[in-house]
Design a protein around this motif. Structure first.
Motif, mmCIF file in Angstrom:
data_model
loop_
_atom_site.group_PDB
_atom_site.id
_atom_site.type_symbol
_atom_site.label_atom_id
_atom_site.label_comp_id
_atom_site.label_asym_id
_atom_site.label_seq_id
_atom_site.Cartn_x
_atom_site.Cartn_y
_atom_site.Cartn_z
ATOM 1 N N SER A 249 42.976 8.586 74.517
ATOM 2 C CA SER A 249 42.633 9.234 75.789
ATOM 3 C C SER A 249 41.318 9.999 75.663
ATOM 4 O O SER A 249 40.437 9.899 76.518
ATOM 5 C CB SER A 249 43.757 10.191 76.211
ATOM 6 O OG SER A 249 44.961 9.499 76.423
ATOM 7 N N LEU B 17 47.748 14.224 77.284
ATOM 8 C CA LEU B 17 48.863 15.058 76.818
ATOM 9 C C LEU B 17 49.965 15.163 77.864
ATOM 10 O O LEU B 17 51.159 15.061 77.548
ATOM 11 C CB LEU B 17 48.350 16.453 76.440
ATOM 12 C CG LEU B 17 47.413 16.514 75.227
ATOM 13 C CD1 LEU B 17 46.899 17.935 75.020
ATOM 14 C CD2 LEU B 17 48.142 16.025 73.975
ATOM 15 N N ILE C 55 52.136 8.811 69.494
ATOM 16 C CA ILE C 55 51.685 10.016 70.205
ATOM 17 C C ILE C 55 50.253 10.357 69.816
ATOM 18 O O ILE C 55 49.407 10.621 70.683
ATOM 19 C CB ILE C 55 52.626 11.194 69.888
ATOM 20 C CG1 ILE C 55 54.033 10.901 70.438
ATOM 21 C CG2 ILE C 55 52.093 12.497 70.479
ATOM 22 C CD1 ILE C 55 55.064 11.937 70.068
ATOM 23 N N ALA D 286 46.949 10.181 72.325
ATOM 24 C CA ALA D 286 46.099 11.348 72.564
ATOM 25 C C ALA D 286 44.660 11.065 72.141
ATOM 26 O O ALA D 286 43.704 11.387 72.860
ATOM 27 C CB ALA D 286 46.651 12.553 71.815
ATOM 28 N N THR E 91 48.549 6.661 80.297
ATOM 29 C CA THR E 91 49.194 7.129 79.066
ATOM 30 C C THR E 91 50.703 7.171 79.221
ATOM 31 O O THR E 91 51.448 6.769 78.317
ATOM 32 C CB THR E 91 48.671 8.529 78.691
ATOM 33 O OG1 THR E 91 47.239 8.506 78.627
ATOM 34 C CG2 THR E 91 49.220 8.964 77.338
ATOM 35 N N ILE F 278 51.697 11.833 77.957
ATOM 36 C CA ILE F 278 52.614 11.636 76.817
ATOM 37 C C ILE F 278 53.973 12.265 77.117
ATOM 38 O O ILE F 278 55.027 11.651 76.930
ATOM 39 C CB ILE F 278 52.016 12.223 75.524
ATOM 40 C CG1 ILE F 278 50.844 11.350 75.047
ATOM 41 C CG2 ILE F 278 53.077 12.320 74.428
ATOM 42 C CD1 ILE F 278 50.036 11.954 73.925
ATOM 43 N N LEU G 66 41.755 14.130 77.599
ATOM 44 C CA LEU G 66 42.772 14.587 76.659
ATOM 45 C C LEU G 66 43.902 15.321 77.370
ATOM 46 O O LEU G 66 45.087 15.116 77.067
ATOM 47 C CB LEU G 66 42.140 15.490 75.598
ATOM 48 C CG LEU G 66 43.083 16.024 74.512
ATOM 49 C CD1 LEU G 66 43.730 14.864 73.757
ATOM 50 C CD2 LEU G 66 42.337 16.934 73.543
ATOM 51 N N LEU G 67 43.543 16.180 78.328
ATOM 52 C CA LEU G 67 44.572 16.900 79.082
ATOM 53 C C LEU G 67 45.448 15.919 79.859
ATOM 54 O O LEU G 67 46.676 16.051 79.896
ATOM 55 C CB LEU G 67 43.914 17.902 80.039
ATOM 56 C CG LEU G 67 43.296 19.146 79.384
ATOM 57 C CD1 LEU G 67 42.519 19.960 80.403
ATOM 58 C CD2 LEU G 67 44.371 20.003 78.730
#
Length: 405
Positions: free
Chosen positions: A378, A341, A371, A375, A33, A344, A337-338
Motif C-alpha cells: 500500500s 492499515l 499483513i 501494508a 487491501t 487490513i 498506508l493509512l
C-alpha cells in the motif's frame, strides 16, 4: 534525520487539515487491501485446516489409491483396488511396517427403529496410529477383533446424535445391514469441513467388512502403509509399485492404474494449489489498489496546484528541491498506508465474518507476512503514484510560485 522527521510532520499536518478529502482519497486503497486480506484469509484458513488433517500422518507413511485416466472415467470405467493388494503389501513387499486398508461398506445403520447413513469403514487396529484419529472413550478395534471377526464398532458423535444413542453408547448394539454390532468405542470429535461432518462414521474390523462386502466385489478402498525407516520411504515406494503392477498383471507398456503418494505429498500438493489460487485471486483484487493509486496521484496533483504559493514560500526560506520532493512523497505514502492499515483491519473482519457464516467452513487465518506485505505494498503504491506530483512540486520556480494566486 531531522529533515525527514520534519517532512513527515508536515505531511501528517497537511493530511489532518483535509480529513474528509484524505479519507475519500484512500478509499480505493482501503477497498483493495480489504479485498486482498479477506480473500487470502479465507484461502489460507482452508489450507491450514486441510494441512492439519494430515499433520499427524508420519513422514514414513505412504498411501496406495486407485487411479482412473480421464478418458476411461468419461465412459464410466473406474479402477479400484482389490483385497489381493492388501495381502501383496502385507506379505510380498519387504520393508513394510504397517498396512492399514480402509474400505467403504455400503450399508445403512439402525438403532431401535431409527436409521442413518454414515460412512461405514472397514479398517484395522493400526488405523489410529497411521491416520492420527483416536477414540475419545471406550477402545478402538484390536487385532483379535479381525482374527475372530467380531461384530464390534467404533462410532462418531454424529452417529450418536442421528440414531439418538445414549450419551454413553458403549455396550449398546446397533444394526449394520442385517447384522448386529456392539459399540465398543466413540471417536474423538473432529467437527465439520466444508459442511460435511467428519464425525458421521462407523468403524468396523476390516475382515468383517470384507465378509459383508463379499470377496468377489471390489469396494472403494485405499491402503496406507508405513516404512520401517524414514530413509527407506522412496525405495519402498518403488518396491510397492513393482509388486502392485505384477498383482494387477500390467504389461510394461501399460500405464499404472494406481498411485502411491507419501503422506506429506498431499500437503505439499494442496499448499501448491492454494498458493496458486491465492496469488491469482490476490492479483485480481489488487487491480483496485492500482485504481486507488491513480486516485492518490490525481488528488496530489490538485494539492500541488492548491499549495503552489506555499511551495514558493518554502523554497524562498531555503527548502531544497529534495525537501519538497520528500514531503510530497511522504504525504502520498501516508495516504496509501493509512488506507492500507484500515483495509487490513476491515479485511480481517470480513474474512472472519464470511467464515462464520458458511457452515463448517474453517476459521479464517491471516499470516503475519500477508499483513506486512499488504501494508508495504500500500505504501509503495502511494509512493509510486506520488512521484509525478512530488516531482512537479519540487520543480516549481520559487518566484513564479510566489506570484501564483
Amino acid at each position: 534525520m531531522y529533515a525527514f522527521l520534519e517532512a513527515f510532520r508536515a505531511a501528517l499536518t497537511s493530511l489532518m487539515a483535509h480529513r474528509m478529502r484524505s479519507f475519500l482519497t484512500t478509499l480505493g486503497i482501503l477497498i483493495g487491501t480489504a479485498s486482498v486480506i479477506a480473500v487470502v484469509s479465507l484461502v489460507q484458513g482452508f489450507s491450514k485446516s486441510v494441512s492439519d488433517q494430515f499433520a499427524d500422518l508420519g513422514g514414513s507413511a505412504l498411501t496406495l489409491q486407485p487411479y482412473t485416466p480421464f478418458a476411461d472415467a468419461s465412459v464410466g470405467k473406474e479402477n479400484r483396488l482389490s483385497f489381493n493388494d492388501v495381502d501383496t503389501l502385507r506379505y510380498r513387499v519387504p520393508g513394510v511396517a504397517q498396512v492399514v486398508p480402509t474400505m467403504l461398506v455400503p450399508t445403512p445403520v439402525g438403532f431401535r427403529g431409527r436409521l442413518s447413513s454414515p460412512q461405514v469403514i472397514g479398517t484395522t487396529a493400526d488405523f489410529t496410529v497411521v491416520r492420527g484419529m483416536f477414540p475419545e472413550s471406550g477402545r478402538f478395534i484390536v487385532a483379535s477383533d479381525d482374527v475372530g471377526r467380531r461384530r464390534v464398532a467404533v462410532v462418531g458423535h454424529k452417529v450418536i446424535e442421528d440414531l439418538e444413542l445414549p450419551e454413553d453408547p458403549i455396550g449398546e448394539f446397533i444394526r449394520l445391514g442385517t447384522e448386529w454390532f456392539k459399540v465398543v468405542g466413540v471417536m474423538e470429535k473432529r467437527g465439520e469441513l466444508l459442511g460435511f461432518s467428519q464425525d458421521n462414521l462407523v468403524l468396523i474390523p476390516f475382515d468383517v467388512g470384507r465378509a459383508m462386502t463379499g470377496n468377489d466385489v471390489q469396494p472403494r478402498m485405499s491402503i496406507s502403509f508405513t516404512a520401517e525407516s524414514l530413509e527407506d520411504v522412496e525405495a519402498l515406494r518403488e518396491r510397492a509399485k513393482r509388486a502392485i503392477r505384477i498383482s494387477h498383471r500390467l504389461r510394461p507398456d501399460q500405464e499404472d492404474d494406481f498411485r502411491i503418494q507419501a503422506a506429506d505429498s498431499f500437503v505439499k500438493q494442496f499448499e501448491q494449489i492454494t498458493g496458486t489460487v491465492t496469488a491469482v485471486l490476490a492479483g485480481v483484487v489488487s487491480i483496485s489498489l492500482l485504481v486507488g493509486g491513480i486516485g492518490i496521484m490525481n488528488i496530489m496533483l490538485v494539492s500541488v496546484t492548491e499549495r503552489t504559493r506555499e511551495i514558493g514560500i518554502l523554497k524562498a526560506l531555503g527548502a531544497t528541491r529534495r525537501d519538497i520532493l520528500v514531503q510530497f512523497l511522504l504525504e502520498a505514502a501516508l495516504l496509501a498506508l493509512l488506507g492500507g492499515l484500515i483495509g487490513i483491519a476491515l479485511g480481517m473482519g470480513i474474512g472472519i465474518g464470511v467464515a462464520n457464516l458458511i457452515p463448517g467452513f474453517p476459521d479464517a487465518s491471516v499470516p503475519l507476512w500477508v499483513i506486512l506485505a499488504a501494508a508495504g505494498f500500500s505504501a509503495l503504491v502511494g509512493m509510486v503514484f506520488g512521484i509525478m506530483p512530488a516531482s512537479k512540486a519540487a520543480s516549481l520556480d520559487p518566484i513564479e510560485a510566489l506570484r501564483y494566486e
